[in-house]
Design an enzyme around this catalytic site. Structure first.
Site, PDB file in Angstrom:
ATOM      1  N   LYS A  57      45.519  31.805  39.943  1.00 44.86           N
ATOM      2  CA  LYS A  57      44.832  33.007  39.449  1.00 44.86           C
ATOM      3  C   LYS A  57      45.848  34.033  38.935  1.00 44.86           C
ATOM      4  N   GLY A 121      51.943  18.700  63.498  1.00 41.90           N
ATOM      5  CA  GLY A 121      51.063  18.525  64.652  1.00 41.90           C
ATOM      6  C   GLY A 121      50.407  17.162  64.602  1.00 41.90           C
ATOM      7  N   GLY A 187      42.409  14.630  33.188  1.00 46.51           N
ATOM      8  CA  GLY A 187      41.321  15.151  34.024  1.00 46.51           C
ATOM      9  C   GLY A 187      40.845  16.503  33.524  1.00 46.51           C
ATOM     10  N   GLY A 189      38.733  18.484  34.833  1.00 49.71           N
ATOM     11  CA  GLY A 189      38.031  19.115  35.944  1.00 49.71           C
ATOM     12  C   GLY A 189      38.459  20.568  36.062  1.00 49.71           C
ATOM     13  N   VAL A 190      38.292  21.106  37.259  1.00 52.07           N
ATOM     14  CA  VAL A 190      38.574  22.523  37.465  1.00 52.07           C
ATOM     15  C   VAL A 190      40.048  22.842  37.207  1.00 52.07           C
ATOM     16  N   ILE A 191      40.944  22.017  37.776  1.00 45.63           N
ATOM     17  CA  ILE A 191      42.380  22.286  37.613  1.00 45.63           C
ATOM     18  C   ILE A 191      42.791  22.094  36.156  1.00 45.63           C
ATOM     19  N   GLU A 210      39.926  13.052  29.455  1.00 42.72           N
ATOM     20  CA  GLU A 210      38.930  12.946  30.527  1.00 42.72           C
ATOM     21  C   GLU A 210      38.288  11.570  30.474  1.00 42.72           C
ATOM     22  N   GLY A 278      41.531  14.968  40.709  1.00 38.23           N
ATOM     23  CA  GLY A 278      40.881  15.151  42.005  1.00 38.23           C
ATOM     24  C   GLY A 278      41.905  15.192  43.123  1.00 38.23           C
ATOM     25  N   HIS A 451      23.422  50.804  35.302  1.00 39.63           N
ATOM     26  CA  HIS A 451      23.613  50.638  33.863  1.00 39.63           C
ATOM     27  C   HIS A 451      24.776  51.515  33.405  1.00 39.63           C
TER      28      HIS A 451
HETATM   29  P1  FAD Z   1      45.031  23.188  52.756  1.00 40.33           P
HETATM   30  O1  FAD Z   1      44.990  24.461  52.024  1.00 40.33           O
HETATM   31  O2  FAD Z   1      45.545  21.988  52.051  1.00 40.33           O
HETATM   32  O3  FAD Z   1      45.882  23.466  54.060  1.00 40.33           O
HETATM   33  C1  FAD Z   1      46.191  22.480  54.984  1.00 40.33           C
HETATM   34  C2  FAD Z   1      47.466  22.875  55.689  1.00 40.33           C
HETATM   35  O4  FAD Z   1      47.666  22.004  56.785  1.00 40.33           O
HETATM   36  C3  FAD Z   1      48.718  22.779  54.822  1.00 40.33           C
HETATM   37  O5  FAD Z   1      49.509  23.910  54.971  1.00 40.33           O
HETATM   38  C4  FAD Z   1      49.420  21.539  55.355  1.00 40.33           C
HETATM   39  O6  FAD Z   1      50.833  21.611  55.213  1.00 40.33           O
HETATM   40  C5  FAD Z   1      49.020  21.594  56.810  1.00 40.33           C
HETATM   41  N1  FAD Z   1      49.061  20.310  57.516  1.00 40.33           N
HETATM   42  C6  FAD Z   1      48.501  19.144  57.131  1.00 40.33           C
HETATM   43  N2  FAD Z   1      48.717  18.201  58.081  1.00 40.33           N
HETATM   44  C7  FAD Z   1      49.414  18.807  59.067  1.00 40.33           C
HETATM   45  C8  FAD Z   1      49.935  18.359  60.296  1.00 40.33           C
HETATM   46  N3  FAD Z   1      49.738  17.119  60.735  1.00 40.33           N
HETATM   47  N4  FAD Z   1      50.631  19.243  61.060  1.00 40.33           N
HETATM   48  C9  FAD Z   1      50.806  20.516  60.648  1.00 40.33           C
HETATM   49  N5  FAD Z   1      50.338  20.985  59.490  1.00 40.33           N
HETATM   50  C10 FAD Z   1      49.643  20.144  58.717  1.00 40.33           C
HETATM   51  N6  FAD Z   1      39.659  26.619  45.870  1.00 40.33           N
HETATM   52  C11 FAD Z   1      38.881  27.713  45.697  1.00 40.33           C
HETATM   53  O7  FAD Z   1      37.944  27.927  46.474  1.00 40.33           O
HETATM   54  N7  FAD Z   1      39.126  28.601  44.673  1.00 40.33           N
HETATM   55  C12 FAD Z   1      40.135  28.412  43.802  1.00 40.33           C
HETATM   56  O8  FAD Z   1      40.318  29.241  42.890  1.00 40.33           O
HETATM   57  C13 FAD Z   1      40.955  27.278  43.946  1.00 40.33           C
HETATM   58  N8  FAD Z   1      41.980  27.060  43.092  1.00 40.33           N
HETATM   59  C14 FAD Z   1      42.783  25.961  43.288  1.00 40.33           C
HETATM   60  C15 FAD Z   1      43.808  25.732  42.376  1.00 40.33           C
HETATM   61  C16 FAD Z   1      44.633  24.634  42.518  1.00 40.33           C
HETATM   62  C17 FAD Z   1      45.751  24.406  41.541  1.00 40.33           C
HETATM   63  C18 FAD Z   1      44.429  23.753  43.623  1.00 40.33           C
HETATM   64  C19 FAD Z   1      45.330  22.570  43.834  1.00 40.33           C
HETATM   65  C20 FAD Z   1      43.400  23.957  44.532  1.00 40.33           C
HETATM   66  C21 FAD Z   1      42.560  25.062  44.360  1.00 40.33           C
HETATM   67  N9  FAD Z   1      41.490  25.302  45.217  1.00 40.33           N
HETATM   68  C22 FAD Z   1      40.683  26.392  45.030  1.00 40.33           C
HETATM   69  C23 FAD Z   1      41.192  24.406  46.347  1.00 40.33           C
HETATM   70  C24 FAD Z   1      41.738  25.017  47.647  1.00 40.33           C
HETATM   71  O9  FAD Z   1      43.112  25.231  47.507  1.00 40.33           O
HETATM   72  C25 FAD Z   1      41.442  24.100  48.816  1.00 40.33           C
HETATM   73  O10 FAD Z   1      40.061  23.825  48.867  1.00 40.33           O
HETATM   74  C26 FAD Z   1      41.863  24.741  50.115  1.00 40.33           C
HETATM   75  O11 FAD Z   1      43.235  25.053  50.120  1.00 40.33           O
HETATM   76  C27 FAD Z   1      41.550  23.823  51.306  1.00 40.33           C
HETATM   77  O12 FAD Z   1      41.916  24.461  52.485  1.00 40.33           O
HETATM   78  P2  FAD Z   1      42.349  23.633  53.777  1.00 40.33           P
HETATM   79  O13 FAD Z   1      42.779  24.635  54.794  1.00 40.33           O
HETATM   80  O14 FAD Z   1      41.295  22.672  54.122  1.00 40.33           O
HETATM   81  O15 FAD Z   1      43.602  22.769  53.309  1.00 40.33           O
HETATM   82  P1  NAI Z   2      38.049  17.673  39.783  1.00 43.12           P
HETATM   83  O1  NAI Z   2      37.285  16.743  40.626  1.00 43.12           O
HETATM   84  O2  NAI Z   2      37.534  19.041  39.540  1.00 43.12           O
HETATM   85  O3  NAI Z   2      38.256  17.038  38.339  1.00 43.12           O
HETATM   86  C1  NAI Z   2      38.899  15.821  38.131  1.00 43.12           C
HETATM   87  C2  NAI Z   2      38.510  15.314  36.756  1.00 43.12           C
HETATM   88  O4  NAI Z   2      39.330  14.207  36.462  1.00 43.12           O
HETATM   89  C3  NAI Z   2      37.063  14.845  36.662  1.00 43.12           C
HETATM   90  O5  NAI Z   2      36.471  15.376  35.511  1.00 43.12           O
HETATM   91  C4  NAI Z   2      37.180  13.335  36.608  1.00 43.12           C
HETATM   92  O6  NAI Z   2      36.132  12.723  35.882  1.00 43.12           O
HETATM   93  C5  NAI Z   2      38.510  13.178  35.918  1.00 43.12           C
HETATM   94  N1  NAI Z   2      39.184  11.893  36.172  1.00 43.12           N
HETATM   95  C6  NAI Z   2      39.211  11.181  37.315  1.00 43.12           C
HETATM   96  N2  NAI Z   2      39.980  10.072  37.148  1.00 43.12           N
HETATM   97  C7  NAI Z   2      40.446  10.118  35.887  1.00 43.12           C
HETATM   98  C8  NAI Z   2      41.298   9.279  35.118  1.00 43.12           C
HETATM   99  N3  NAI Z   2      41.827   8.166  35.636  1.00 43.12           N
HETATM  100  N4  NAI Z   2      41.568   9.631  33.854  1.00 43.12           N
HETATM  101  C9  NAI Z   2      41.043  10.755  33.295  1.00 43.12           C
HETATM  102  N5  NAI Z   2      40.226  11.583  33.974  1.00 43.12           N
HETATM  103  C10 NAI Z   2      39.941  11.273  35.256  1.00 43.12           C
HETATM  104  O7  NAI Z   2      39.515  17.688  40.416  1.00 43.12           O
HETATM  105  P2  NAI Z   2      40.756  18.619  40.139  1.00 43.12           P
HETATM  106  O8  NAI Z   2      40.598  19.347  38.856  1.00 43.12           O
HETATM  107  O9  NAI Z   2      41.933  17.750  40.338  1.00 43.12           O
HETATM  108  O10 NAI Z   2      40.650  19.654  41.328  1.00 43.12           O
HETATM  109  C11 NAI Z   2      40.715  19.190  42.689  1.00 43.12           C
HETATM  110  C12 NAI Z   2      39.899  20.064  43.584  1.00 43.12           C
HETATM  111  O11 NAI Z   2      40.463  21.349  43.690  1.00 43.12           O
HETATM  112  C13 NAI Z   2      38.496  20.209  43.076  1.00 43.12           C
HETATM  113  O12 NAI Z   2      37.658  19.489  43.934  1.00 43.12           O
HETATM  114  C14 NAI Z   2      38.185  21.656  43.156  1.00 43.12           C
HETATM  115  O13 NAI Z   2      37.132  21.874  44.048  1.00 43.12           O
HETATM  116  C15 NAI Z   2      39.445  22.314  43.710  1.00 43.12           C
HETATM  117  N6  NAI Z   2      39.794  23.417  42.812  1.00 43.12           N
HETATM  118  C16 NAI Z   2      38.974  24.500  42.765  1.00 43.12           C
HETATM  119  C17 NAI Z   2      39.217  25.523  41.892  1.00 43.12           C
HETATM  120  C18 NAI Z   2      38.266  26.661  41.828  1.00 43.12           C
HETATM  121  O14 NAI Z   2      37.446  26.794  42.733  1.00 43.12           O
HETATM  122  N7  NAI Z   2      38.332  27.500  40.808  1.00 43.12           N
HETATM  123  C19 NAI Z   2      40.374  25.521  41.015  1.00 43.12           C
HETATM  124  C20 NAI Z   2      41.149  24.309  41.111  1.00 43.12           C
HETATM  125  C21 NAI Z   2      40.866  23.321  41.999  1.00 43.12           C
END
Ligand code: FAD
Ligand code: NAI
Length: 475
Positions: A57, A121, A187, A189-191, A210, A278, A451
């Site tokens: 962000k 852990g 891909g 998707g969202v990322i 995609e 994904g 408004h």
């Molecule tokens: P994580 O955030 O992955 O945290 C897990 C933690 O556990 C990590 O620090 C890891 O090191 C630690 N861990 C794992 N195993 C162990 C172990 N055995 N011992 C000790 N520590 C351990 N989601 C949104 O809602 N909005 C967004 O805008 C958004 N943007 C994103 C953008 C990107 C580029 C990416 C990759 C993801 C985004 N997401 C977004 C998804 C979001 O980041 C995840 O859904 C969220 O971080 C999940 O939280 P979590 O705590 O389950 O896991």
């Molecule tokens: P995603 O599931 O959003 O999108 C992955 C895309 O890749 C899909 O459209 C899928 O059809 C495509 N795909 C899969 N295999 C493929 C292949 N072999 N070749 C070409 N395309 C292929 O997953 P993404 O973007 O990696 O994000 C991972 C997770 O992180 C999501 O589940 C999302 O919830 C979370 N996230 C959330 C954000 C937000 O809330 N704004 C921002 C970024 C990530």
């Protein structure tokens, strides 16, 4: 006697809120996290704060401002001269925000009386937890309850293996120190859309491959269609139905080959390739022998509707369990589990989890898409309102998109709200609240909206569902 009432393994947005709430509930809590940044520093906050939500962000904001300065300032009468981007300064700002936020988590854990431990852990049988600190020292603790919150990691693609330099994951794409001239994204998707937008706005030629023939299949298709129109205009080259068959690095360039839907082979040469197809649950070395915790066929920790693993007092939350991989979903699960452990009432409403894609225009929704409502067979009505007719959106020079509300014909229940337009991610909160409290479309119609605000678009969409919109003709 146990060493702790609760040990949380994982300090991301699912784990740290679980630990904080358990501390607030008067329990003795430890939170273990093993995250290490590229520079080797250990931090809390997980993917979200270090390599996901927050840094993405930050870059979306910087790149959008850069883009607006170039294309929009003149229309406001602002004269700037040539606008240039300092990528190092942009990345420094992002790193500062991440450092500040992750440091804040440590303070929050401390304030809630949680013992924060940095290292690995591992759950052992009998609710014992083996802790291996980053210095290699090992201790074993006992706990009355254990919460697994180990998160997720990027899904690798065999045909385009990460090399950390040219073929990278989303974290790598957040760290580029220069704008790649040609960026490939696998891909859409969202990322792919968020990070593709960042580097496109900064000047990269971005091609998104995609595999699926449809675009944003999980979204309302009217929204997806509108989004595609804007992304195309912005120069994002999204190619649907493209199956990547290989990617090799040759003399500093990535040569990607893919097959289209008709079976024809294509090639694409880029400077950097981001693979974002994904994410997968992360459970490596998390479970010792005989814990009884079950990993399902997709790699998720198996839990019931209350995030209980079926093993006494062992819970799991966030990306490592079923459901959308979203920070706010994990947070609600973590807090709910901590409350359940304390014997308090807790509930997560999986029907009202909002989704937001932080592109421009922003895309946000909650509830069912029109396609899902149609398939359910329940008679429904739809109201939409274009931001073109919103005075505030016009004043903001951001009048793309629309708000759309779907309600049941029989009892007026709001079934889904879908917004593409300015601040859609903020606007969706009203729809979430309305649906959480079972508001009808009429309840929204009778709610006063200031408004001129963007929120009037949702008000008018609710009115339009009954052909009573004021600020546009009803059809
Ligand atoms: P994580 O955030 O992955 O945290 C897990 C933690 O556990 C990590 O620090 C890891 O090191 C630690 N861990 C794992 N195993 C162990 C172990 N055995 N011992 C000790 N520590 C351990 N989601 C949104 O809602 N909005 C967004 O805008 C958004 N943007 C994103 C953008 C990107 C580029 C990416 C990759 C993801 C985004 N997401 C977004 C998804 C979001 O980041 C995840 O859904 C969220 O971080 C999940 O939280 P979590 O705590 O389950 O896991
Ligand atoms: P995603 O599931 O959003 O999108 C992955 C895309 O890749 C899909 O459209 C899928 O059809 C495509 N795909 C899969 N295999 C493929 C292949 N072999 N070749 C070409 N395309 C292929 O997953 P993404 O973007 O990696 O994000 C991972 C997770 O992180 C999501 O589940 C999302 O919830 C979370 N996230 C959330 C954000 C937000 O809330 N704004 C921002 C970024 C990530």
């Amino acid at each position: 006697m146990s060493d702790y009432d609760v040990i949380v393994i994982g300090g991301g947005p699912a784990g740290y809120p679980a630990a904080i709430r358990a501390g607030q509930n008067g329990l003795k809590v430890a939170c273990i996290d093993e995250w290490k940044n590229y520079d080797g520093s250990a931090t809390f906050g997980g993917t979200c704060l270090n390599a996901g939500c927050i840094p993405s962000k930050a870059l979306l904001e910087s790149s959008e401002l850069f883009h607006r300065a170039q294309v929009e300032f003149a229309s406001h009468g602002i004269k700037t001269g040539p606008v240039a981007m300092d990528i190092a300064a942009m990345q420094k700002r992002k790193a500062g925000i991440v450092k500040n936020m992750t440091g804040g988590i440590v303070q929050l854990l401390k304030a809630a009386g949680v013992t924060a431990m940095q290292g690995h852990g591992k759950l052992l049988a009998g609710r014992k937890v083996e802790f291996t600190a980053h210095d290699g020292s090992v201790k074993t603790f006992s706990a009355k309850h254990v919460v697994l919150a180990s998160g997720s990691h990027p899904t690798p693609l065999k045909t385009a293996a990460f090399d950390g330099q040219h073929i990278v994951d989303s974290w790598g794409a957040l760290e580029f120190d220069a704008v790649p001239k040609r960026l490939g994204v696998i891909g859409a998707g969202v990322i792919g859309l968020e990070l593709g937008s960042v580097w496109r706005r900064l000047g990269a030629d971005v091609t998104v491959l995609e595999a699926m023939p449809s675009f944003l299949a999980m979204a309302d298709q009217q929204l997806a269609k509108e989004a595609m129109k804007h992304f195309k205009k912005q120069g994002l080259d999204v190619r649907l139905g493209a199956k990547v068959s290989g990617a090799t690095v040759v003399k500093g360039e990535v040569q990607v080959s893919y097959i289209d839907e008709a079976g024809a082979s294509h090639s694409l040469t880029v400077d950097k390739l981001v693979v974002c197809i994904g994410r997968r649950p992360h459970t490596a070395n998390l479970l010792g022998e005989g814990t009884g915790v079950v990993i399902d066929e997709r790699g998720f920790i198996k839990v019931d509707d209350h995030c209980h693993t079926g093993i006494e007092n062992v819970w799991a939350v966030g990306d490592c369990v079923r459901g959308p991989m979203l920070a706010h979903k994990g947070k609600e699960e973590g807090v709910a589990v901590a409350d359940r452990i304390a014997g308090l009432y807790a509930h997560v409403n999986y029907q009202t989890i909002p989704s937001v894609i932080y592109t421009a225009p922003e895309i946000a929704w909650v509830g069912q898409t029109e396609e899902q409502v149609k398939a359910s067979g329940r008679p429904y009505k739809v109201g939409s309102f274009p931001f073109l007719a919103s005075g505030r959106a016009r004043a903001m020079e951001a009048s793309q998109g629309f708000a759309k509300l779907i309600a049941a014909k029989d009892d007026d229940q709001i079934l889904g709200v879908h917004i593409i337009g300015p601040m859609a991610g903020e606007l969706i909160a009203e729809a979430v609240l309305a649906m959480e409290y079972s508001a009808s479309a009429e309840d929204l119609q009778r709610t006063i909206h200031a408004h001129p605000t963007l929120s009037e678009a949702l008000h008018e969409a609710a009115l339009a569902a009954d052909k009573r919109a004021i600020d546009m003709p009803n059809r």
